[in-house]
Design an enzyme around this catalytic site. Structure first.
Site, short mmCIF file in Angstrom:
data_model
loop_
_atom_site.label_atom_id
_atom_site.label_comp_id
_atom_site.label_asym_id
_atom_site.label_seq_id
_atom_site.Cartn_x
_atom_site.Cartn_y
_atom_site.Cartn_z
N SER A 295 -43.29 33.12 7.58
CA SER A 295 -43.93 31.94 8.17
C SER A 295 -43.66 31.75 9.65
CB SER A 295 -43.51 30.68 7.40
OG SER A 295 -44.22 30.59 6.18
N LYS B 74 -46.72 31.48 11.81
CA LYS B 74 -47.44 30.23 12.13
C LYS B 74 -47.25 29.82 13.58
CE LYS B 74 -47.44 28.42 7.38
NZ LYS B 74 -46.60 29.36 6.63
N SER C 217 -44.27 23.96 7.06
CA SER C 217 -44.72 25.35 6.96
C SER C 217 -45.89 25.49 5.98
CB SER C 217 -43.56 26.27 6.54
OG SER C 217 -43.85 27.62 6.83
N LYS D 288 -39.03 27.86 14.25
CA LYS D 288 -39.72 28.05 12.97
C LYS D 288 -38.95 29.02 12.07
CE LYS D 288 -43.22 27.34 10.26
NZ LYS D 288 -42.30 27.54 9.13
#
Length: 481
Positions: free
Chosen positions: A127, A130, A191, A310
């Site tokens: 993720s 992203k 997320s 992140k």
């Protein structure tokens, strides 16, 4: 008719006294002329020598000249465009107890790598992908292709109930009213893979088109090993390296710094609120259906200065995290990939442990030196079409300073001494932009930590033969002074 005898002409020869006077005048005139020419020559040479040794500032470079110089320097010094780079001095690698299989920490201001471990291993970003999705969205907003306040339609493939059971979601559903800004918050905090699908379709019309745009963005940054097949990072076929992803993060924060405050530093997401629901459901439930989700980045609030970025996890990637923190105006970025953990709790434990280790190491051992203004020097020229040029650094002067002096890394950086070495007093003949004519050195307590070539900032053409001879004499005189 009169006749003249030889005696008549006897006394008619040149008057010796008059001739002597005439010859003296010619000599004096010749001497005076020579002296005058000598004075003119000496005066002219003095002016030329003074102009060489005390040059006037050249005209500022035109935009065309700036572009030309940048192109020349990119070819001669390709390392100057590297987003991340090794330290410019010899430094014993730190032995840090990092549990992740791959790791890196860089100085945001300089791009210097302070620590790395298997940083070129190719691993799925999960993720963390992203972040690249958000980069593309901010780019689209910047280009006025979209607005953060746009209401985004939700296709069925973006509804949470239609996603795999193990996918992270922000709980999008049919009939909801949600803005692009809220979707980005769902990406950053929870997320949400559902948010990722909705965003990709809204910006580009299809997932394939959006992914192509993501890949174009990272290739433009020179990230050769980074490739995406979806926008959420759910696929194990997405790939990057810690080194390349740290370079991406530096570019991302540089270009969109407000994303940290507006999205990545938020700790909680509550969704859907009553305003997001269809009218009947909103009237009945208000905010009662909102699900509270906490940011997957557990260093927020636990690591001083942490404000992003992140996390990511799939089985094939292990526990990943792209992390950044800022203290007293100094920012560092770390990326750890394939972190250990048997379950989310343990995975987060090692993310926090590794992230804290890397950040505390960076803040305690380094500080960036940032040149307040470019060190450039005006140098006189001779025998060329311009009277002066500037010698400018061929690359960035900024670099990370180790804690080798003072009471803190910041004090060490403040003690950097800059010196121009091997720089000529003047330059003769034609000059090509980008030609090296010296070097800048940066030292602390006599220890040289960095050096940057000094190069000509512009071209200078040939002059005619007579001017070249004149200038050559002046240049040789100047060299003796």
């Amino acid at each position: 008719m009169e006749t003249y005898t030889a005696d008549f002409f006897k006394d008619r020869g040149p008057d010796k006294k008059t001739c002597g006077k005439f010859s003296g005048k010619k000599i004096r005139l010749a001497v005076f002329s020579i002296l005058a020419l000598l004075v003119i020559f000496i005066s002219g040479q003095a002016v030329s020598v003074y102009a060489i040794l005390h040059p006037r500032e050249p005209e500022p470079l035109t935009e065309e000249q700036k572009i030309f110089l940048a192109d020349v320097l990119d070819k001669k010094f390709p390392a100057r465009n590297e987003t991340v780079s090794r330290l410019p001095f010899q430094f014993s690698p730190a032995d840090l107890p990092v549990n992740a299989q791959s790791a890196i920490v860089i100085d945001f201001a300089t791009g210097n790598i302070l620590f790395e471990k298997n940083a070129d291993a190719e691993i799925p970003p999960a993720s963390m992908t992203k972040l690249v999705e958000m980069y593309v969205v901010f780019e689209a907003v910047e280009n006025r292709e979209a607005s953060l306040d746009d209401v985004v339609p939700l296709p069925p493939e973006s509804w949470a109930r239609n996603l795999p059971q193990d996918a992270s979601v922000m709980f999008l559903d049919e009939g909801q009213r949600v803005t692009l800004r809220e979707l980005l918050t769902g990406l950053a905090v929870a997320s949400g893979n559902d948010a990722s699908v909705a965003v990709a379709n809204y910006i580009c019309g299809s997932m394939d088109s959006f992914v192509a745009r993501m890949n174009h963005a990272v290739k433009k940054m020179g990230l050769e090993k980074t490739e995406f097949v979806d926008s959420s990072g759910y696929s194990e076929k997405n790939v990057t390296t810690a080194r390349e992803f740290s370079a991406f993060c530096r570019n991302y924060i540089s270009r969109f710094p407000d994303s940290l405050r507006e999205f990545h530093s938020k700790k909680i997401l509550r969704y859907p609120l009553g305003k997001n629901l269809p009218a009947a459901s909103a009237q009945k439930n208000g905010d009662g259906l909102a699900v509270v989700q906490y940011n997957t980045n557990k260093l927020l609030g636990n690591l001083e200065g942490c404000d992003g970025l992140k996390t990511g996890f799939i089985n094939e990637s292990g526990y990943n995290i792209a992390l950044t923190a800022e203290r007293n105006g100094v920012r560092y970025i770390s990326v750890t990939m394939r972190g250990p953990g048997n379950g989310t709790a343990q995975g987060n434990f090692y993310r926090v442990k590794d992230g804290t280790c890397l950040m505390e190491f960076a803040f305690s051992k380094f500080s960036p030196y940032i040149a307040e203004q470019e060190h450039s020097f005006c140098v006189g020229t001779s025998g060329s079409s311009v009277k002066s040029i500037r010698l400018v650094p061929a690359a960035s002067e900024n670099f990370s300073v180790p804690f080798i002096a003072g009471n803190s890394p910041q004090e060490a950086a403040a003690q950097v001494q800059v010196e121009a070495r091997m720089m000529p007093r003047a330059i003769f003949g034609e000059i090509d932009a980008g030609t090296q004519f010296g070097v800048l050195t940066y030292s602390v307590n006599g220890v040289v930590l960095n050096s940057v070539p000094l190069v000509a900032d512009r071209n200078s053409g040939r002059v005619n033969f007579l001017i070249r001879i004149w200038d050559s004499i002046a240049f040789k005189i100047a060299a003796l002074l």
